[in-house]
Design a protein around this motif. Structure first.
Motif, PDB file in Angstrom:
ATOM      1  N   THR A  47       0.865  -1.174   0.000  1.00 35.80           N
ATOM      2  CA  THR A  47       0.000   0.000   0.000  1.00 35.80           C
ATOM      3  C   THR A  47       0.905   1.229   0.000  1.00 35.80           C
ATOM      4  O   THR A  47       2.132   1.098   0.030  1.00 35.80           O
ATOM      5  N   THR A  48       0.322   2.404  -0.045  1.00 36.84           N
ATOM      6  CA  THR A  48       1.108   3.633   0.011  1.00 36.84           C
ATOM      7  C   THR A  48       0.815   4.372   1.304  1.00 36.84           C
ATOM      8  O   THR A  48      -0.279   4.257   1.867  1.00 36.84           O
ATOM      9  N   GLY A  49       1.791   5.116   1.775  1.00 42.21           N
ATOM     10  CA  GLY A  49       1.593   5.881   2.993  1.00 42.21           C
ATOM     11  C   GLY A  49       2.884   6.008   3.789  1.00 42.21           C
ATOM     12  O   GLY A  49       3.916   5.419   3.447  1.00 42.21           O
ATOM     13  N   LYS A  50       2.807   6.765   4.856  1.00 41.31           N
ATOM     14  CA  LYS A  50       3.968   6.994   5.709  1.00 41.31           C
ATOM     15  C   LYS A  50       4.241   5.775   6.584  1.00 41.31           C
ATOM     16  O   LYS A  50       3.327   5.215   7.189  1.00 41.31           O
ATOM     17  N   ILE A 101       2.358   0.887   8.105  1.00 40.99           N
ATOM     18  CA  ILE A 101       2.144   1.961   7.139  1.00 40.99           C
ATOM     19  C   ILE A 101       0.802   2.627   7.428  1.00 40.99           C
ATOM     20  O   ILE A 101      -0.237   1.958   7.450  1.00 40.99           O
ATOM     21  N   GLY A 120      -2.491   5.077   6.782  1.00 41.99           N
ATOM     22  CA  GLY A 120      -3.299   5.382   5.613  1.00 41.99           C
ATOM     23  C   GLY A 120      -4.699   5.753   6.029  1.00 41.99           C
ATOM     24  O   GLY A 120      -4.952   6.104   7.181  1.00 41.99           O
ATOM     25  N   THR A 121      -5.633   5.654   5.108  1.00 45.10           N
ATOM     26  CA  THR A 121      -7.027   5.984   5.379  1.00 45.10           C
ATOM     27  C   THR A 121      -7.883   4.729   5.286  1.00 45.10           C
ATOM     28  O   THR A 121      -7.563   3.806   4.525  1.00 45.10           O
ATOM     29  N   GLN A 134      -8.541   2.236   2.156  1.00 46.57           N
ATOM     30  CA  GLN A 134      -7.452   2.330   1.178  1.00 46.57           C
ATOM     31  C   GLN A 134      -7.058   0.926   0.715  1.00 46.57           C
ATOM     32  O   GLN A 134      -7.014  -0.008   1.514  1.00 46.57           O
ATOM     33  N   ARG A 161      -4.021   1.525   9.832  1.00 49.12           N
ATOM     34  CA  ARG A 161      -2.652   1.187   9.396  1.00 49.12           C
ATOM     35  C   ARG A 161      -2.633  -0.197   8.768  1.00 49.12           C
ATOM     36  O   ARG A 161      -3.562  -0.985   8.942  1.00 49.12           O
ATOM     37  N   GLN A 214       9.110   3.951  -2.484  1.00 50.45           N
ATOM     38  CA  GLN A 214       7.675   4.103  -2.705  1.00 50.45           C
ATOM     39  C   GLN A 214       7.397   4.835  -4.002  1.00 50.45           C
ATOM     40  O   GLN A 214       8.028   5.855  -4.295  1.00 50.45           O
TER      41      GLN A 214
END
Length: 252
Positions: free
Chosen positions: A131-134, A151, A153-154, A157, A225, A246
């Motif tokens: 997935t993408t995110g911090k 990670i 996220g929302t 997602q 997360r 990423q």
């Protein structure tokens, strides 16, 4: 804490039936959350140590984050203090393994004791970001440390398969991991995806690299997360060592 022969967790278990794989990896994941930790709690009370979070305490005690917050009157953002005594579920337990007379406990070598020289070389396989995110929690070799990456996220997602493989576990029976998916990629590699909201694959299903397998959530976590683990011969290794930057495709 777990009465089972140590050989069950050897790398060879990955060559057995899907059921054996699930048992092996389930036990391995459970022990990884507390292996090497000296944190203890007596009865139904846990004393907060430096560096603790509700998320970590949940894994150590087998009490869900939701239950911890409810039982102790803790509201978001779930702030706790060193020395604070928290109510937890279960009887007297110890986070580290112990041996009782006549009982063999599962023996797992913590990742902190596995030399990097035994890890697979970078580029041996192509891995995609799930997935993408911090990245809010990185892999750690410290006692009780995180054996994957978390990670942020929302909710809702997409979560993707990091590589092609076969789904060997879908469920929420492992406390502290919420809605969990495990994918076997070969006789040596398995990836795990925890805290999902919606699960979109079934046990035994073949998936492609990059296929959507779940949506991100906060099941058994204190925030939305994805907890992602990469395991090589049942040993958790640092995903960031093998994932591309990423937003970049795999370089192998």
């Amino acid at each position: 804490m777990y009465s089972i022969r140590g050989s069950v967790l050897r790398a060879g278990c990955l060559t057995k039936s899907p059921f054996r794989i699930v048992i092996c990896l389930a036990i391995s994941l459970l022990l990884a959350s507390c292996a090497g930790s000296n944190a203890t709690y007596s009865g139904s009370v846990y004393t907060v140590k430096r560096g603790d979070t509700l998320y970590r305490i949940s894994r150590l005690t087998g009490t869900s984050v939701k239950d911890l917050a409810s039982m102790n009157g803790i509201s978001p953002p779930y702030t706790i203090e060193v020395g604070q005594r928290l109510k937890v579920n279960g009887a007297s337990k110890t986070a580290s393994s112990s041996t009782k007379s006549g009982t063999k406990t599962a023996k797992v070598v913590p990742s902190s004791q596995v030399p990097l020289s035994s890890w697979p070389p970078v580029g041996q396989r192509c891995w995609r970001w799930p997935t993408t995110g911090k990245v809010i929690m990185t892999y750690s070799t410290s006692d009780g440390g995180n054996k994957g990456i978390d990670i942020a996220g929302t909710r809702g997602q997409p979560v993707y398969a990091s590589g092609a493989g076969k789904v060997v576990y879908v469920g929420n029976q492992l406390r502290g991991y919420g809605n969990l998916i495990m994918i076997k990629h070969s006789e040596e590699y398995i990836t795990a995806y925890a805290h999902n909201d919606t699960l979109l694959v079934n046990n035994g299903q073949s998936v492609k690299a990059g296929q959507k397998i779940a949506t991100m959530g906060s099941s058994d976590a204190d925030s939305v997360r994805l907890h992602f683990q990469l395991r090589y011969k049942a040993t958790a290794i640092d995903p960031l060592r093998y994932l591309p930057p990423q937003g970049s495709p795999p370089k192998c």
